[in-house]
Design a protein around this motif. Structure first.
Motif, PDB file in Angstrom:
ATOM      1  N   ASN A 169     -18.559  74.992 -10.508  1.00  0.00           N
ATOM      2  CA  ASN A 169     -18.082  73.612 -10.371  1.00  0.00           C
ATOM      3  C   ASN A 169     -18.264  72.791 -11.638  1.00  0.00           C
ATOM      4  N   ASP A 170     -19.451  72.884 -12.256  1.00  0.00           N
ATOM      5  CA  ASP A 170     -19.753  72.036 -13.417  1.00  0.00           C
ATOM      6  C   ASP A 170     -19.160  72.565 -14.710  1.00  0.00           C
ATOM      7  N   ASN A 171     -19.139  73.895 -14.873  1.00  0.00           N
ATOM      8  CA  ASN A 171     -18.719  74.465 -16.157  1.00  0.00           C
ATOM      9  C   ASN A 171     -17.289  74.992 -16.153  1.00  0.00           C
ATOM     10  N   LEU A 172     -16.789  75.378 -15.001  1.00  0.00           N
ATOM     11  CA  LEU A 172     -15.414  75.871 -14.938  1.00  0.00           C
ATOM     12  C   LEU A 172     -14.502  74.941 -14.152  1.00  0.00           C
ATOM     13  N   GLY A 173     -15.103  73.985 -13.458  1.00  0.00           N
ATOM     14  CA  GLY A 173     -14.314  73.022 -12.696  1.00  0.00           C
ATOM     15  C   GLY A 173     -13.565  73.645 -11.530  1.00  0.00           C
ATOM     16  N   LYS A 174     -14.133  74.702 -10.940  1.00  0.00           N
ATOM     17  CA  LYS A 174     -13.462  75.394  -9.840  1.00  0.00           C
ATOM     18  C   LYS A 174     -14.462  75.695  -8.735  1.00  0.00           C
ATOM     19  N   SER A 175     -13.945  75.771  -7.523  1.00  0.00           N
ATOM     20  CA  SER A 175     -14.779  76.242  -6.415  1.00  0.00           C
ATOM     21  C   SER A 175     -14.789  77.764  -6.429  1.00  0.00           C
ATOM     22  N   PHE A 176     -15.673  78.337  -5.643  1.00  0.00           N
ATOM     23  CA  PHE A 176     -15.766  79.800  -5.590  1.00  0.00           C
ATOM     24  C   PHE A 176     -14.452  80.415  -5.110  1.00  0.00           C
ATOM     25  N   SER A 177     -13.865  79.849  -4.060  1.00  0.00           N
ATOM     26  CA  SER A 177     -12.633  80.424  -3.504  1.00  0.00           C
ATOM     27  C   SER A 177     -11.479  80.356  -4.502  1.00  0.00           C
ATOM     28  N   ILE A 178     -11.359  79.233  -5.221  1.00  0.00           N
ATOM     29  CA  ILE A 178     -10.284  79.105  -6.216  1.00  0.00           C
ATOM     30  C   ILE A 178     -10.499  80.095  -7.358  1.00  0.00           C
ATOM     31  N   TYR A 179     -11.741  80.233  -7.793  1.00  0.00           N
ATOM     32  CA  TYR A 179     -12.049  81.153  -8.897  1.00  0.00           C
ATOM     33  C   TYR A 179     -11.668  82.585  -8.526  1.00  0.00           C
ATOM     34  N   ILE A 180     -12.033  83.024  -7.330  1.00  0.00           N
ATOM     35  CA  ILE A 180     -11.729  84.383  -6.887  1.00  0.00           C
ATOM     36  C   ILE A 180     -10.232  84.550  -6.658  1.00  0.00           C
ATOM     37  N   ASN A 181      -9.607  83.562  -6.028  1.00  0.00           N
ATOM     38  CA  ASN A 181      -8.184  83.676  -5.703  1.00  0.00           C
ATOM     39  C   ASN A 181      -7.311  83.681  -6.948  1.00  0.00           C
ATOM     40  N   GLU A 182      -7.734  83.015  -8.012  1.00  0.00           N
ATOM     41  CA  GLU A 182      -6.961  83.047  -9.258  1.00  0.00           C
ATOM     42  C   GLU A 182      -6.898  84.465  -9.820  1.00  0.00           C
ATOM     43  N   TYR A 183      -8.018  85.184  -9.741  1.00  0.00           N
ATOM     44  CA  TYR A 183      -8.015  86.585 -10.179  1.00  0.00           C
ATOM     45  C   TYR A 183      -7.054  87.407  -9.320  1.00  0.00           C
ATOM     46  N   ARG A 184      -7.088  87.168  -8.027  1.00  0.00           N
ATOM     47  CA  ARG A 184      -6.231  87.918  -7.108  1.00  0.00           C
ATOM     48  C   ARG A 184      -4.753  87.628  -7.371  1.00  0.00           C
ATOM     49  N   ILE A 185      -4.417  86.350  -7.528  1.00  0.00           N
ATOM     50  CA  ILE A 185      -3.020  85.975  -7.741  1.00  0.00           C
ATOM     51  C   ILE A 185      -2.528  86.484  -9.088  1.00  0.00           C
ATOM     52  N   ASN A 186      -3.357  86.415 -10.126  1.00  0.00           N
ATOM     53  CA  ASN A 186      -2.954  86.914 -11.447  1.00  0.00           C
ATOM     54  C   ASN A 186      -2.655  88.401 -11.399  1.00  0.00           C
ATOM     55  N   GLU A 187      -3.479  89.146 -10.679  1.00  0.00           N
ATOM     56  CA  GLU A 187      -3.205  90.590 -10.577  1.00  0.00           C
ATOM     57  C   GLU A 187      -1.955  90.835  -9.745  1.00  0.00           C
ATOM     58  N   ALA A 188      -1.750  90.035  -8.712  1.00  0.00           N
ATOM     59  CA  ALA A 188      -0.541  90.172  -7.899  1.00  0.00           C
ATOM     60  C   ALA A 188       0.701  89.930  -8.752  1.00  0.00           C
ATOM     61  N   CYS A 189       0.631  88.938  -9.615  1.00  0.00           N
ATOM     62  CA  CYS A 189       1.756  88.657 -10.523  1.00  0.00           C
ATOM     63  C   CYS A 189       2.001  89.828 -11.469  1.00  0.00           C
ATOM     64  N   GLU A 190       0.938  90.412 -11.971  1.00  0.00           N
ATOM     65  CA  GLU A 190       1.081  91.572 -12.852  1.00  0.00           C
ATOM     66  C   GLU A 190       1.762  92.728 -12.137  1.00  0.00           C
ATOM     67  N   LYS A 191       1.387  92.954 -10.900  1.00  0.00           N
ATOM     68  CA  LYS A 191       1.999  94.042 -10.129  1.00  0.00           C
ATOM     69  C   LYS A 191       3.475  93.765  -9.884  1.00  0.00           C
ATOM     70  N   ILE A 192       3.814  92.509  -9.581  1.00  0.00           N
ATOM     71  CA  ILE A 192       5.215  92.140  -9.362  1.00  0.00           C
ATOM     72  C   ILE A 192       6.010  92.304 -10.649  1.00  0.00           C
ATOM     73  N   GLU A 193       5.451  91.840 -11.761  1.00  0.00           N
ATOM     74  CA  GLU A 193       6.130  91.936 -13.052  1.00  0.00           C
ATOM     75  C   GLU A 193       6.334  93.380 -13.490  1.00  0.00           C
ATOM     76  N   ASN A 194       5.387  94.249 -13.134  1.00  0.00           N
ATOM     77  CA  ASN A 194       5.486  95.656 -13.519  1.00  0.00           C
ATOM     78  C   ASN A 194       6.332  96.480 -12.557  1.00  0.00           C
ATOM     79  N   GLY A 195       6.952  95.806 -11.590  1.00  0.00           N
ATOM     80  CA  GLY A 195       7.833  96.496 -10.658  1.00  0.00           C
ATOM     81  C   GLY A 195       7.104  97.406  -9.699  1.00  0.00           C
ATOM     82  N   SER A 196       6.016  96.906  -9.097  1.00  0.00           N
ATOM     83  CA  SER A 196       5.237  97.719  -8.166  1.00  0.00           C
ATOM     84  C   SER A 196       6.094  98.169  -6.983  1.00  0.00           C
ATOM     85  N   TYR A 197       5.875  99.406  -6.542  1.00  0.00           N
ATOM     86  CA  TYR A 197       6.617  99.955  -5.408  1.00  0.00           C
ATOM     87  C   TYR A 197       6.138  99.375  -4.080  1.00  0.00           C
TER      88      TYR A 197
END
Length: 354
Positions: free
Chosen positions: A277-305
């Motif tokens: 919260n103080d150093n990254l300005g994010k809650s735990f759920s947002i911090y974790i979900n950003e990693y998940r969404i970024n990887e999901a975007c990578e899979k979509i961009e790479n044409g995942s089956y």
């Protein structure tokens, strides 16, 4: 029974009874959110049944002949239960439940076929039935130990702190019963039951000690919970946190909690929450979900089956609706529209290169 036999019966039976209660609790009473708990409950239930019947047969040998073979039938499933307990503890979201059900179904059919042979040819199968059960148990124990070795060699980390104690306990019980069955060491038949009781309570002590240690650490951390983390220390924590998330991909665990991540960071949950919260300005759920969404975007961009919803499960979401709503919140679009935009921009990119 003499007084000594009564004591032996008591200490042999009490472990089997408590193991049976714990197995029933894990299987039927506790709300199962953690798959390894199911296999641990099944393992305890099967072992306790076998141990309890062994005790009864030792002190009351005139019981019907079918009873010890019911105990052996229960023992048949302890190996598979231990094997899948280890696999599910390490693989977590990648664990194949369908394959597990198929294997248990096949094993049940095999046991049923062997049991029918014993019923039709009791004299012929009197010795072979026990040999079959102990052989199957031996195979699964060896496979389980090898599987644990492979996971350890690959440096796959399990969040289950009881994997090694449970594995070692079962190896000890297995060796004890094998020595008794082969007759290499002359001990009472109830000796295996005593070993089971000893191992069960030893694990209770380990659990109690770890809980006590966690409480002590929590109380110590609470003394310093109000202290602000310095910038230098915060930078160090953030680097460690990012390295941990990228190398071990902890965000893929749909059941990941703030306390779990804090434990991996060797800090209190309050300190981790303060850091985010103080150093990254994010809650735990947002911090974790950003990693998940970024990887999901990578899979979509790479044409995942994979299908869109399958990508969501793959990156750590436990439901389709949560994945879609989180994706829209972070990327201001839906996963499907994001995928379509990638398809539309791809030909332009290729034509510009021409």
């Amino acid at each position: 029974m003499t007084f000594g036999q009564q004591l032996l019966f008591f200490f042999s039976a009490v472990g089997a009874f408590n193991g049976l209660l714990l197995g029933i609790y894990l299987l039927f009473i506790k709300k199962l959110k953690y798959l390894p708990d199911f296999f641990l409950g099944l393992l305890l239930l099967m072992l306790s049944t076998r141990v309890g019947i062994s005790v009864c047969m030792y002190f009351y040998p005139d019981l019907p002949r079918i009873i010890p073979h019911l105990g052996l039938s229960a023992l048949f499933f302890t190996g598979p239960a231990l094997y899948y307990y280890i696999r599910s503890s390490f693989q977590q979201n990648q664990f194949d439940v369908r394959n597990c059900r198929k294997v248990f179904g096949i094993l049940t059919l095999i046991l049923g076929a062997v049991g029918l042979l014993y019923l039709f040819f009791p004299v012929t199968w009197e010795n072979y039935f026990g040999t079959f059960i102990y052989t199957a148990w031996s195979v699964f124990v060896f496979i389980t130990v090898y599987q644990y070795y492979i996971f350890s060699k690959q440096k796959i980390v399990s969040h289950n702190k009881f994997v090694l104690p449970v594995l070692l306990s079962n190896v000890i019980i297995f060796l004890t019963y094998q020595l008794i069955s082969t007759g290499w060491i002359q001990v009472y038949c109830a000796g295996g039951s005593l070993v089971f009781s000893f191992v069960l309570y030893a694990n209770f002590l380990i659990l109690f000690n770890k809980k006590y240690h966690q409480v002590a650490v929590k109380e110590t951390n609470n003394r310093y919970s109000n202290k602000k983390i310095s910038e230098e220390q915060a930078d160090n924590f953030v680097s460690r946190l990012e390295r941990l998330m990228e190398t071990e991909e902890l965000y893929k665990n749909a059941n990941l909690k703030l306390s779990d991540l804090a434990s991996r960071m060797n800090m209190s949950a309050h300190q981790l929450s303060q850091l985010l919260n103080d150093n990254l300005g994010k809650s735990f759920s947002i911090y974790i979900n950003e990693y998940r969404i970024n990887e999901a975007c990578e899979k979509i961009e790479n044409g995942s089956y994979l299908k869109i919803e399958e990508i969501g499960y793959e990156v750590g979401f436990n439901s389709k609706s949560t994945f879609f709503s989180t994706f829209k919140k972070i990327k201001n679009t839906t996963p499907l529209l994001y995928k379509q935009s990638q398809i539309l921009t791809e030909p332009r990119f290729q034509s510009s290169n021409l």
